[in-house]
Design an enzyme around this catalytic site. Structure first.
Site, PDB file in Angstrom:
ATOM      1  N   ARG A   1      11.301  -5.949   5.259  1.00  0.00           N
ATOM      2  CA  ARG A   1      10.993  -4.678   5.060  1.00  0.00           C
ATOM      3  C   ARG A   1      12.084  -3.777   6.012  1.00  0.00           C
ATOM      4  NH1 ARG A   1       4.919  -1.945   5.507  1.00  0.00           N
ATOM      5  NH2 ARG A   1       5.195  -2.761   7.506  1.00  0.00           N
TER       6      ARG A   1
ATOM      7  N   ARG B   1      11.065  -2.001  11.413  1.00  0.00           N
ATOM      8  CA  ARG B   1      10.086  -1.626  12.401  1.00  0.00           C
ATOM      9  C   ARG B   1       9.823  -2.866  13.291  1.00  0.00           C
ATOM     10  NH1 ARG B   1       5.062   0.241   8.679  1.00  0.00           N
ATOM     11  NH2 ARG B   1       3.926  -0.855  10.353  1.00  0.00           N
TER      12      ARG B   1
ATOM     13  N   ARG C   1      -0.622  -9.327  13.251  1.00  0.00           N
ATOM     14  CA  ARG C   1      -1.190  -8.345  12.610  1.00  0.00           C
ATOM     15  C   ARG C   1      -2.070  -8.896  11.386  1.00  0.00           C
ATOM     16  NH1 ARG C   1       3.928  -5.216  10.701  1.00  0.00           N
ATOM     17  NH2 ARG C   1       2.698  -3.876   9.306  1.00  0.00           N
TER      18      ARG C   1
ATOM     19  N   ARG D   1      -9.998   0.563   8.789  1.00  0.00           N
ATOM     20  CA  ARG D   1      -9.532  -0.834   8.931  1.00  0.00           C
ATOM     21  C   ARG D   1     -10.535  -1.494   9.711  1.00  0.00           C
ATOM     22  NH1 ARG D   1      -3.387   0.021   8.900  1.00  0.00           N
ATOM     23  NH2 ARG D   1      -2.417  -1.864   9.098  1.00  0.00           N
TER      24      ARG D   1
ATOM     25  N   LYS E   1       0.928  -1.203  -0.090  1.00  0.00           N
ATOM     26  CA  LYS E   1       0.024   0.016  -0.054  1.00  0.00           C
ATOM     27  C   LYS E   1       0.939   1.450   0.045  1.00  0.00           C
ATOM     28  CE  LYS E   1      -1.990  -1.205   3.702  1.00  0.00           C
ATOM     29  NZ  LYS E   1      -1.479  -2.355   4.068  1.00  0.00           N
TER      30      LYS E   1
HETATM   31  P1  ADP Z   1       1.225  -1.763   7.400  1.00  0.00           P
HETATM   32  O1  ADP Z   1       1.827  -0.385   6.631  1.00  0.00           O
HETATM   33  O2  ADP Z   1       2.096  -2.739   7.677  1.00  0.00           O
HETATM   34  O3  ADP Z   1      -0.050  -1.944   6.929  1.00  0.00           O
HETATM   35  P2  ADP Z   1       0.570   0.409   9.216  1.00  0.00           P
HETATM   36  O4  ADP Z   1       1.798   1.402   9.246  1.00  0.00           O
HETATM   37  O5  ADP Z   1      -0.691   0.788   8.305  1.00  0.00           O
HETATM   38  O6  ADP Z   1       0.887  -1.055   8.808  1.00  0.00           O
HETATM   39  O7  ADP Z   1      -0.080   0.341  10.627  1.00  0.00           O
HETATM   40  C1  ADP Z   1       0.961  -0.015  11.744  1.00  0.00           C
HETATM   41  C2  ADP Z   1      -0.060  -0.196  13.131  1.00  0.00           C
HETATM   42  O8  ADP Z   1      -0.646   0.829  13.390  1.00  0.00           O
HETATM   43  C3  ADP Z   1      -1.096  -1.245  12.937  1.00  0.00           C
HETATM   44  O9  ADP Z   1      -0.683  -2.571  13.214  1.00  0.00           O
HETATM   45  C4  ADP Z   1      -2.196  -0.701  14.067  1.00  0.00           C
HETATM   46  O10 ADP Z   1      -1.611  -0.914  15.457  1.00  0.00           O
HETATM   47  C5  ADP Z   1      -1.751   0.854  13.872  1.00  0.00           C
HETATM   48  N1  ADP Z   1      -2.805   1.194  13.014  1.00  0.00           N
HETATM   49  C6  ADP Z   1      -2.741   1.981  11.612  1.00  0.00           C
HETATM   50  N2  ADP Z   1      -3.741   2.218  11.130  1.00  0.00           N
HETATM   51  C7  ADP Z   1      -4.745   1.838  11.985  1.00  0.00           C
HETATM   52  C8  ADP Z   1      -6.087   2.072  11.745  1.00  0.00           C
HETATM   53  N3  ADP Z   1      -6.902   2.478  10.719  1.00  0.00           N
HETATM   54  N4  ADP Z   1      -6.854   1.519  12.962  1.00  0.00           N
HETATM   55  C9  ADP Z   1      -6.143   0.939  14.054  1.00  0.00           C
HETATM   56  N5  ADP Z   1      -5.032   1.089  14.102  1.00  0.00           N
HETATM   57  C10 ADP Z   1      -4.364   1.389  13.050  1.00  0.00           C
HETATM   58  P1  ADP Z   2       2.157  -1.702   3.099  1.00  0.00           P
HETATM   59  O1  ADP Z   2       2.169  -0.234   3.140  1.00  0.00           O
HETATM   60  O2  ADP Z   2       1.055  -2.298   2.344  1.00  0.00           O
HETATM   61  O3  ADP Z   2       2.308  -2.327   4.639  1.00  0.00           O
HETATM   62  P2  ADP Z   2       4.757  -1.686   1.934  1.00  0.00           P
HETATM   63  O4  ADP Z   2       4.452  -0.947   0.765  1.00  0.00           O
HETATM   64  O5  ADP Z   2       5.429  -0.882   3.024  1.00  0.00           O
HETATM   65  O6  ADP Z   2       3.264  -2.188   2.348  1.00  0.00           O
HETATM   66  O7  ADP Z   2       5.599  -2.994   1.413  1.00  0.00           O
HETATM   67  C1  ADP Z   2       6.005  -3.953   2.533  1.00  0.00           C
HETATM   68  C2  ADP Z   2       7.458  -4.523   1.807  1.00  0.00           C
HETATM   69  O8  ADP Z   2       7.092  -5.236   0.705  1.00  0.00           O
HETATM   70  C3  ADP Z   2       8.205  -3.360   1.523  1.00  0.00           C
HETATM   71  O9  ADP Z   2       9.486  -3.813   2.123  1.00  0.00           O
HETATM   72  C4  ADP Z   2       8.251  -3.523   0.121  1.00  0.00           C
HETATM   73  O10 ADP Z   2       9.678  -2.762  -0.580  1.00  0.00           O
HETATM   74  C5  ADP Z   2       7.844  -4.766  -0.258  1.00  0.00           C
HETATM   75  N1  ADP Z   2       7.135  -4.769  -1.624  1.00  0.00           N
HETATM   76  C6  ADP Z   2       5.978  -3.735  -1.842  1.00  0.00           C
HETATM   77  N2  ADP Z   2       5.492  -4.191  -3.146  1.00  0.00           N
HETATM   78  C7  ADP Z   2       6.015  -5.287  -3.403  1.00  0.00           C
HETATM   79  C8  ADP Z   2       6.099  -5.967  -4.701  1.00  0.00           C
HETATM   80  N3  ADP Z   2       4.903  -5.866  -5.605  1.00  0.00           N
HETATM   81  N4  ADP Z   2       6.962  -7.186  -4.882  1.00  0.00           N
HETATM   82  C9  ADP Z   2       7.869  -7.432  -3.806  1.00  0.00           C
HETATM   83  N5  ADP Z   2       7.856  -6.469  -2.694  1.00  0.00           N
HETATM   84  C10 ADP Z   2       7.163  -5.489  -2.520  1.00  0.00           C
END
Ligand code: ADP
Ligand code: ADP
Length: 216
Positions: free
Chosen positions: A125, A158, A169, A86, A13
């Site tokens: 990551r 992280r 998660r 979410r 994302k």
């Molecule tokens: P990812 O990029 O891996 O999807 P995020 O950075 O979006 O993870 O979220 C990290 C953490 O922040 C989540 O595991 C949760 O604890 C909190 N968080 C983020 N967005 C939300 C949301 N919309 N509602 C509740 N908790 C959230």
């Molecule tokens: P999210 O915001 O949904 O948690 P991220 O954009 O942070 O996801 O991506 C999670 C991890 O996967 C990062 O280390 C990123 O570089 C890698 N990644 C993202 N998209 C791809 C893809 N299409 N193929 C392989 N690795 C990816």
């Protein structure tokens, strides 16, 4: 344009949002990034969120809804939401706030990836704490091992990208977040389902092709 980017943690994302905001001149509103900034600044909100984030649980809906509606109001109708809503109450809270303002989301981009792929993506990551750039040790490595390409310094893993928390998660995602797409489907909104289990550039091409259709 008002967009929501959905998908499990690690679906890509954040990576795709950076490209979407560049192409369509939108503001990137990532609930996770906003929460991490609040934590780094030591605010009350950040302190409240900390315990939930560390274990892979969700921060309570009332905290998140208030925080995100505030950010949305500042973005003047041009944004992509990343990581919000979410839960169903968050989706309902967003809908209500938009309805009251006479607005609605234009499309929901839904990134599809299986759990096994997610685990590898999240545990590999690496993020830059200074500029927010995101890398992957195998899929998207920095030019110099462990260092941000923009000369910011050391990359970090992280805490919530460690294997135990990743499993929590994913569980949280299946239990509470997956249903959000169904909520929008039931409302007859445009859901753009994208296979995100392929090369980053290929995913971007598919996302842009889908968005160009709705953008006219
Ligand atoms: P990812 O990029 O891996 O999807 P995020 O950075 O979006 O993870 O979220 C990290 C953490 O922040 C989540 O595991 C949760 O604890 C909190 N968080 C983020 N967005 C939300 C949301 N919309 N509602 C509740 N908790 C959230
Ligand atoms: P999210 O915001 O949904 O948690 P991220 O954009 O942070 O996801 O991506 C999670 C991890 O996967 C990062 O280390 C990123 O570089 C890698 N990644 C993202 N998209 C791809 C893809 N299409 N193929 C392989 N690795 C990816």
């Amino acid at each position: 344009m008002r967009l929501i980017l959905c998908g499990p943690p690690g679906a890509g994302k954040g990576t795709q949002c950076k490209r979407i905001v560049d192409k369509y001149a939108l503001t990137h509103l990532s609930s996770g990034d906003i929460l991490r900034a609040e934590r780094a600044a030591g605010t009350e909100l950040g302190k409240k969120a900390q315990g939930y984030m560390d274990t892979g649980a969700l921060v309570p809906d009332d905290v998140i809804i208030g925080m995100m509606i505030g950010a949305i109001k500042k973005a003047a109708g041009n944004y992509v939401l990343d990581g919000f809503p979410r839960t169903l109450p968050q989706a309902e809270g967003l809908d209500k706030a938009l309805r009251e303002a006479g607005e609605k989301v234009d499309a929901i981009v839904n990134l599809l990836v299986d759990d096994e792929v997610i685990e590898k993506r999240l545990t590999g990551r690496r993020s830059c704490p200074t500029c927010g750039a995101v890398y992957h040790i195998e899929n998207l490595p920095p030019k110099v091992d462990g260092q941000c390409d923009k000369s910011c310094g050391q990359l970090v893993q992280r805490d919530d990208d460690k294997p135990d928390v990743v499993r929590n998660r994913l569980k949280t995602y299946h239990e509470q977040t997956e249903a959000v797409v169904g909520f929008y489907e039931a409302e007859g909104r445009s859901i753009l389902n994208i296979n995100a289990d392929r090369d980053i550039d290929e995913v971007t091409t598919a996302v842009f092709a889908a968005l160009n259709k709705i953008d006219g």
